[in-house]
Design an enzyme around this catalytic site. Structure first.
Site, mmCIF file in Angstrom:
data_model
loop_
_atom_site.group_PDB
_atom_site.id
_atom_site.type_symbol
_atom_site.label_atom_id
_atom_site.label_comp_id
_atom_site.label_asym_id
_atom_site.label_seq_id
_atom_site.Cartn_x
_atom_site.Cartn_y
_atom_site.Cartn_z
ATOM 1 N N ASN A 1 -14.985 -2.920 5.151
ATOM 2 C CA ASN A 1 -13.991 -2.797 6.220
ATOM 3 C C ASN A 1 -14.569 -1.952 7.349
ATOM 4 O O ASN A 1 -15.310 -1.008 7.113
ATOM 5 C CB ASN A 1 -12.723 -2.153 5.650
ATOM 6 C CG ASN A 1 -11.681 -1.814 6.703
ATOM 7 O OD1 ASN A 1 -11.264 -0.666 6.821
ATOM 8 N ND2 ASN A 1 -11.262 -2.794 7.463
ATOM 9 N N CYS B 1 -6.681 6.818 4.944
ATOM 10 C CA CYS B 1 -6.065 6.956 6.265
ATOM 11 C C CYS B 1 -6.416 8.318 6.864
ATOM 12 O O CYS B 1 -6.157 9.356 6.248
ATOM 13 C CB CYS B 1 -4.561 6.800 6.174
ATOM 14 S SG CYS B 1 -3.739 6.940 7.795
ATOM 15 N N GLN C 1 0.829 -1.205 0.000
ATOM 16 C CA GLN C 1 0.000 0.000 0.000
ATOM 17 C C GLN C 1 0.866 1.258 0.000
ATOM 18 O O GLN C 1 1.721 1.440 0.870
ATOM 19 C CB GLN C 1 -0.944 0.047 1.193
ATOM 20 C CG GLN C 1 -1.957 1.182 1.019
ATOM 21 C CD GLN C 1 -2.847 1.405 2.205
ATOM 22 O OE1 GLN C 1 -2.389 1.883 3.227
ATOM 23 N NE2 GLN C 1 -4.132 1.090 2.068
#
Length: 337
Positions: free
Chosen positions: A206, A102, A72
């Site tokens: 997720n 993020c 990533q």
């Protein structure tokens, strides 16, 4: 099973990229325990990779036992992300993932992570450049996003649709906004909207998956093709195996016994020693024992012994002592654990 471009995964369960957590030893441990279709490295800074930073190279280190592997990358349109993607392919990546989700300040301050959600068009152009950089290598590029920066700016469905148009081959959606970070319930409806927005690529859900049943619930509620597990795997790296059995048979896989959990900790220690060395192994287990301890009942003295250990031998001896105690409590006499 789950297919991402040409990469066929043995399971629709993925280990999330987590800052400071997804080292090589832990990735291999999760694979050995079973049920994992794909794992990812920690977040990789493209500049650090290309200049050969020792920290970045350690985070990107892989092994034949660590495949298929997703690396990533994070950065923005002004960063050498396409070049870093090429580097990742040359160093063992089977997939490239772009971090667009993020919420950590140090990532967003570099105009990466969730900040990419604030400029959909620019982010799509960046993704297309990365896709083109590795197209001839046949390596699929994926993206991990959040629903949007805040509830007033939900962009994930539009972004996913446009990313698919430029060649992104899977989207992982954390079902919260950046503003929420990890607070509040995961929005299954928001993930489902992303599933509906794309034409054919898989969408992976997720967020807050800490029990095997959560995997089945998320897939049923959202229609997602797979589930990415993050913090839940830190306390239960065997969670993938349990969830995979639930999906396959309808029954949750058996929880490891206390004795088996001690052996898992020792195996983690051995992998850390092999891939990171004595000092890093001790530091890591000092931190990780609190996660393991959440599933092991009253083991405060063991946790304290590991937190204060000065060597891997001290950690090993402390765990073995508790293995022997477990054997005594079960069998009424001291037997090999």
């Amino acid at each position: 099973m789950l297919q991402i471009g040409p990469v066929q995964l043995a399971s629709p369960l993925l280990l999330a990229p987590m800052a400071g957590q997804c080292d090589l030893a832990f990735r291999i441990l999760c694979r050995e325990l079973g049920g994992v279709g794909l794992v990812s490295t920690d977040l990789l800074n493209c500049h650090s990779l290309l200049r050969g930073s020792p920290t970045a190279l350690r985070l990107a280190a892989t092994d034949p036992a660590d495949q298929p592997l997703s690396m990533q990358l994070y950065g923005n349109d002004g960063d050498p992300l396409p070049e870093a993607a090429k580097w990742a392919v040359e160093h063992g990546a089977a997939l490239i993932d772009i971090n667009m989700g993020c919420p950590v300040d140090k990532v967003c301050k570099k105009h990466g992570g969730s900040l990419l959600l604030c400029d959909v068009s620019g982010t799509v152009r960046l993704a297309e450049r990365i896709v083109n950089a590795v197209r001839d290598d046949g390596v699929p590029v994926t993206a991990k996003v959040r629903l949007g920066w805040d509830r007033r700016n939900i962009v994930a469905p539009e972004l996913a649709r446009r990313l698919e148009d430029v060649g992104i081959q899977a989207i992982t959606v954390h079902g919260r906004t950046t503003e929420q970070k990890f607070k509040g319930p995961v929005d299954y409806d928001g993930i489902a909207e992303v599933v509906s927005a794309v034409a054919s690529i898989p969408v992976i859900g997720n967020g807050d998956v800490t029990e095997p049943e959560h995997v089945a619930q998320m897939m049923k509620a959202t229609g997602c093709a797979g589930v990415m597990i993050g913090r839940g795997a830190l306390r239960r790296p065997w969670l993938f195996r349990q969830a995979e059995q639930l999906l396959r048979t309808g029954n949750v896989g058996v929880e490891p016994t206390q004795s088996e959990k001690y052996r898992i900790i020792l195996r983690h220690l051995d992998l850390l020693l092999k891939h990171q060395g004595e000092h890093a192994a001790v530091i890591c287990l000092r931190q990780r024992i609190s996660w393991y301890g959440k599933t092991m009942g009253h083991i405060k003295p063991l946790k304290e012994a590991i937190r204060t250990a000065q060597s891997s031998d001290e950690i090993r001896n402390a765990v073995r002592e508790w293995q022997e105690r477990e054997a005594i409590s079960v069998f009424g006499e001291s037997v090999p654990a």
